[in-house]
Design an enzyme around this catalytic site. Structure first.
Site, PDB file in Angstrom:
ATOM      1  N   SER A  12       0.853  -1.188   0.000  1.00 17.14           N
ATOM      2  CA  SER A  12       0.000   0.000   0.000  1.00 17.14           C
ATOM      3  C   SER A  12       0.890   1.240   0.000  1.00 17.14           C
ATOM      4  CB  SER A  12      -0.894   0.021   1.240  1.00 17.14           C
ATOM      5  OG  SER A  12      -1.439   1.316   1.374  1.00 17.14           O
ATOM      6  N   HIS A  37      -1.032  -0.773  -4.382  1.00 15.34           N
ATOM      7  CA  HIS A  37      -2.349  -0.518  -3.792  1.00 15.34           C
ATOM      8  C   HIS A  37      -2.451   0.962  -3.434  1.00 15.34           C
ATOM      9  CE1 HIS A  37      -6.005  -1.731  -1.571  1.00 15.34           C
ATOM     10  NE2 HIS A  37      -5.607  -0.900  -0.611  1.00 15.34           N
ATOM     11  N   ASP A  39      -4.590   3.826  -1.716  1.00 18.27           N
ATOM     12  CA  ASP A  39      -5.686   4.073  -0.772  1.00 18.27           C
ATOM     13  C   ASP A  39      -6.222   5.485  -0.910  1.00 18.27           C
ATOM     14  OD1 ASP A  39      -6.061   1.640   0.757  1.00 18.27           O
ATOM     15  OD2 ASP A  39      -4.006   1.934   1.456  1.00 18.27           O
ATOM     16  N   MET A  41      -8.885   8.224   0.164  1.00 19.17           N
ATOM     17  CA  MET A  41      -9.791   8.541   1.289  1.00 19.17           C
ATOM     18  C   MET A  41     -10.282   9.979   1.161  1.00 19.17           C
ATOM     19  SD  MET A  41      -7.770   6.759   4.452  1.00 19.17           S
ATOM     20  CE  MET A  41      -6.810   5.261   4.222  1.00 19.17           C
ATOM     21  N   HIS A  70      -8.213   1.588  -4.220  1.00 21.41           N
ATOM     22  CA  HIS A  70      -9.195   1.268  -3.174  1.00 21.41           C
ATOM     23  C   HIS A  70      -9.881   2.567  -2.762  1.00 21.41           C
ATOM     24  CE1 HIS A  70      -9.703  -0.222   1.286  1.00 21.41           C
ATOM     25  NE2 HIS A  70     -10.867  -0.021   0.681  1.00 21.41           N
ATOM     26  N   MET A  72     -12.076   4.629  -0.684  1.00 23.72           N
ATOM     27  CA  MET A  72     -12.798   4.779   0.588  1.00 23.72           C
ATOM     28  C   MET A  72     -13.448   6.153   0.557  1.00 23.72           C
ATOM     29  SD  MET A  72      -9.833   3.021   2.890  1.00 23.72           S
ATOM     30  CE  MET A  72      -8.631   3.198   1.577  1.00 23.72           C
ATOM     31  N   MET A 155     -11.970  -6.408   4.270  1.00 24.80           N
ATOM     32  CA  MET A 155     -11.151  -5.527   5.116  1.00 24.80           C
ATOM     33  C   MET A 155     -10.851  -6.228   6.445  1.00 24.80           C
ATOM     34  SD  MET A 155     -10.456  -2.816   3.436  1.00 24.80           S
ATOM     35  CE  MET A 155      -9.625  -1.957   4.788  1.00 24.80           C
ATOM     36  N   GLY A 160      -9.364   3.520   7.016  1.00 24.69           N
ATOM     37  CA  GLY A 160      -9.081   4.889   7.446  1.00 24.69           C
ATOM     38  C   GLY A 160      -7.606   5.150   7.669  1.00 24.69           C
ATOM     39  N   PHE A 161      -6.908   4.156   8.202  1.00 22.84           N
ATOM     40  CA  PHE A 161      -5.505   4.381   8.546  1.00 22.84           C
ATOM     41  C   PHE A 161      -4.669   3.129   8.315  1.00 22.84           C
ATOM     42  CE2 PHE A 161      -8.104   7.238  10.966  1.00 22.84           C
ATOM     43  CZ  PHE A 161      -7.443   8.461  10.824  1.00 22.84           C
ATOM     44  N   GLY A 162      -3.398   3.353   8.004  1.00 24.57           N
ATOM     45  CA  GLY A 162      -2.454   2.251   7.969  1.00 24.57           C
ATOM     46  C   GLY A 162      -1.981   1.957   9.388  1.00 24.57           C
ATOM     47  N   GLY A 163      -1.299   0.842   9.564  1.00 25.60           N
ATOM     48  CA  GLY A 163      -0.654   0.539  10.837  1.00 25.60           C
ATOM     49  C   GLY A 163      -1.572   0.025  11.931  1.00 25.60           C
ATOM     50  N   ASP A 189      -6.956  -6.790   3.341  1.00 21.31           N
ATOM     51  CA  ASP A 189      -6.286  -5.494   3.473  1.00 21.31           C
ATOM     52  C   ASP A 189      -6.391  -4.988   4.909  1.00 21.31           C
ATOM     53  OD1 ASP A 189      -5.309  -2.916   3.198  1.00 21.31           O
ATOM     54  OD2 ASP A 189      -6.979  -2.189   1.966  1.00 21.31           O
ATOM     55  N   GLY A 190      -5.228  -4.753   5.517  1.00 21.00           N
ATOM     56  CA  GLY A 190      -5.195  -4.157   6.849  1.00 21.00           C
ATOM     57  C   GLY A 190      -4.469  -5.035   7.855  1.00 21.00           C
ATOM     58  N   GLY A 191      -3.337  -4.558   8.356  1.00 18.48           N
ATOM     59  CA  GLY A 191      -2.624  -5.281   9.401  1.00 18.48           C
ATOM     60  C   GLY A 191      -1.959  -6.568   8.938  1.00 18.48           C
ATOM     61  N   GLY A 211       0.869  -2.443   4.002  1.00 19.02           N
ATOM     62  CA  GLY A 211       1.502  -1.125   3.995  1.00 19.02           C
ATOM     63  C   GLY A 211       2.716  -1.106   4.891  1.00 19.02           C
ATOM     64  N   SER A 212       2.466  -0.936   6.206  1.00 13.37           N
ATOM     65  CA  SER A 212       3.573  -0.790   7.161  1.00 13.37           C
ATOM     66  C   SER A 212       4.529  -1.972   7.131  1.00 13.37           C
ATOM     67  CB  SER A 212       3.054  -0.600   8.589  1.00 13.37           C
ATOM     68  OG  SER A 212       1.703  -0.296   8.607  1.00 13.37           O
TER      69      SER A 212
HETATM   70  C1  DX5 Z   1      -6.691   1.019   5.481  1.00  9.63           C
HETATM   71  C2  DX5 Z   1      -6.134   0.868   4.095  1.00  9.63           C
HETATM   72  C3  DX5 Z   1      -5.033  -0.133   3.988  1.00  9.63           C
HETATM   73  C4  DX5 Z   1      -3.794   0.239   4.749  1.00  9.63           C
HETATM   74  C5  DX5 Z   1      -2.955  -0.960   4.958  1.00  9.63           C
HETATM   75  O1  DX5 Z   1      -7.749   1.906   5.457  1.00  9.63           O
HETATM   76  O2  DX5 Z   1      -7.160   0.448   3.211  1.00  9.63           O
HETATM   77  O3  DX5 Z   1      -4.712  -0.409   2.640  1.00  9.63           O
HETATM   78  O4  DX5 Z   1      -3.010   1.204   4.106  1.00  9.63           O
HETATM   79  O5  DX5 Z   1      -1.883  -0.604   5.753  1.00  9.63           O
HETATM   80  P1  DX5 Z   1      -1.323  -1.568   6.863  1.00  9.63           P
HETATM   81  O6  DX5 Z   1      -0.777  -2.789   6.148  1.00  9.63           O
HETATM   82  O7  DX5 Z   1      -0.285  -0.755   7.516  1.00  9.63           O
HETATM   83  O8  DX5 Z   1      -2.448  -1.955   7.780  1.00  9.63           O
HETATM   84 ZN    ZN Z   2      -6.595  -0.303   1.154  1.00 14.49          ZN
END
Ligand code: DX5
Ligand code: ZN
Length: 235
Positions: A12, A37, A39, A41, A70, A72, A155, A160-163, A189-191, A211-212
């Site tokens: 991401s 990817h 994101d 928002m 993606h 959002m 999801m 909303g946020f990475g990490g 997607d996510g974590g 992402g992270s």
């Molecule tokens: C969350 C995003 C994800 C996010 C993933 O709203 O859709 O794509 O960036 O980041 P990590 O892997 O850090 O959870």
């Molecule tokens: Zn995403």
């Protein structure tokens, strides 16, 4: 038509340095990533603002990578034209956006089809659900419009946020989808980390966003490889 499922790893770019986005993105492809990817928002559907179609348009000029967008956003139908024109390869929109029902979802799908025809493009159509949305809302779409859907994204965090931390309970949805639709591209997607990839892959996900865990890895190439192998083991 059934398709052979592939392991697809999508860093991401939300975790990239936006000032060096093209370089960071291409480096991920050099490290073995399959897609990028993106994101998007809008500060309304989710409580954060990231990037929009102009950035995709700029990035498109600097990378050959598959741009997995993606969305959002509350009203994806307002943005379909722009993202397709900008060079998105896939648009994933939320079932909960627009009116959050089957009818409005089918309308957005149709809009992507129309814009592709108008612009002579082949942007794919994918749908996603947030953690609190039951998976069965997707069945009427997958049962009756199979050919139009490229991928379903489950999801594994609140968008909303990475990490954020991986929500393992969401893998039940992946299992249900994989049993019912053996040939469907299922993305998580996510974590997703080198550890949480395991339950995601075991549940049947063949596409993962990270992402992270990839961007902050001391060896992103190795992290991508570990993720790919976890998926391949379960294909
Ligand atoms: C969350 C995003 C994800 C996010 C993933 O709203 O859709 O794509 O960036 O980041 P990590 O892997 O850090 O959870
Ligand atoms: Zn995403």
């Amino acid at each position: 038509m059934s398709q052979q499922l592939q392991a697809i790893i999508c860093p991401s770019i939300l975790s990239a340095d936006f000032a060096t986005l093209a370089a960071d993105s291409n480096q991920m492809l050099d490290f073995g990533a399959d897609w990028l990817h993106v994101d998007v928002m809008d500060g309304h559907f989710v409580n954060n603002i990231t990037i929009g179609a102009p950035v995709v348009k700029s990035l498109r000029k600097h990378t050959k990578g598959f741009l997995d967008c993606h969305l959002m956003v509350s009203h994806p139908s307002k943005w379909i034209h722009d993202f397709i024109e900008a060079g998105a390869d896939n648009i994933t929109f939320h079932y909960e956006s627009e009116n959050g029902d089957l009818e409005s979802t089918l309308k957005v799908m149709n809009l992507i089809k129309e814009e592709n025809e108008k612009q002579g493009k082949q942007c794919k159509t994918s749908i996603t659900i947030k953690p609190k949305t039951p998976v069965d809302v997707l069945f009427p779409i997958l049962d009756n419009h199979t050919e139009s859907i490229y991928m379903i994204l489950i999801m594994s965090v609140e968008p909303g946020f990475g990490g954020q931390s991986f929500m393992a309970d969401q893998m039940e949805k992946v299992k249900i989808l994989r049993e019912k639709y053996p040939h469907l591209n299922i993305q998580v997607d996510g974590g997703v980390t080198e550890t949480t990839i395991v339950p995601a892959a075991e549940a049947g996900a063949n596409v993962v966003v990270s992402g992270s865990a990839i961007f902050k890895s001391p060896q992103p190439q190795q992290t991508i490889k570990v993720m790919r192998e976890a998926i391949q083991k379960n294909l």
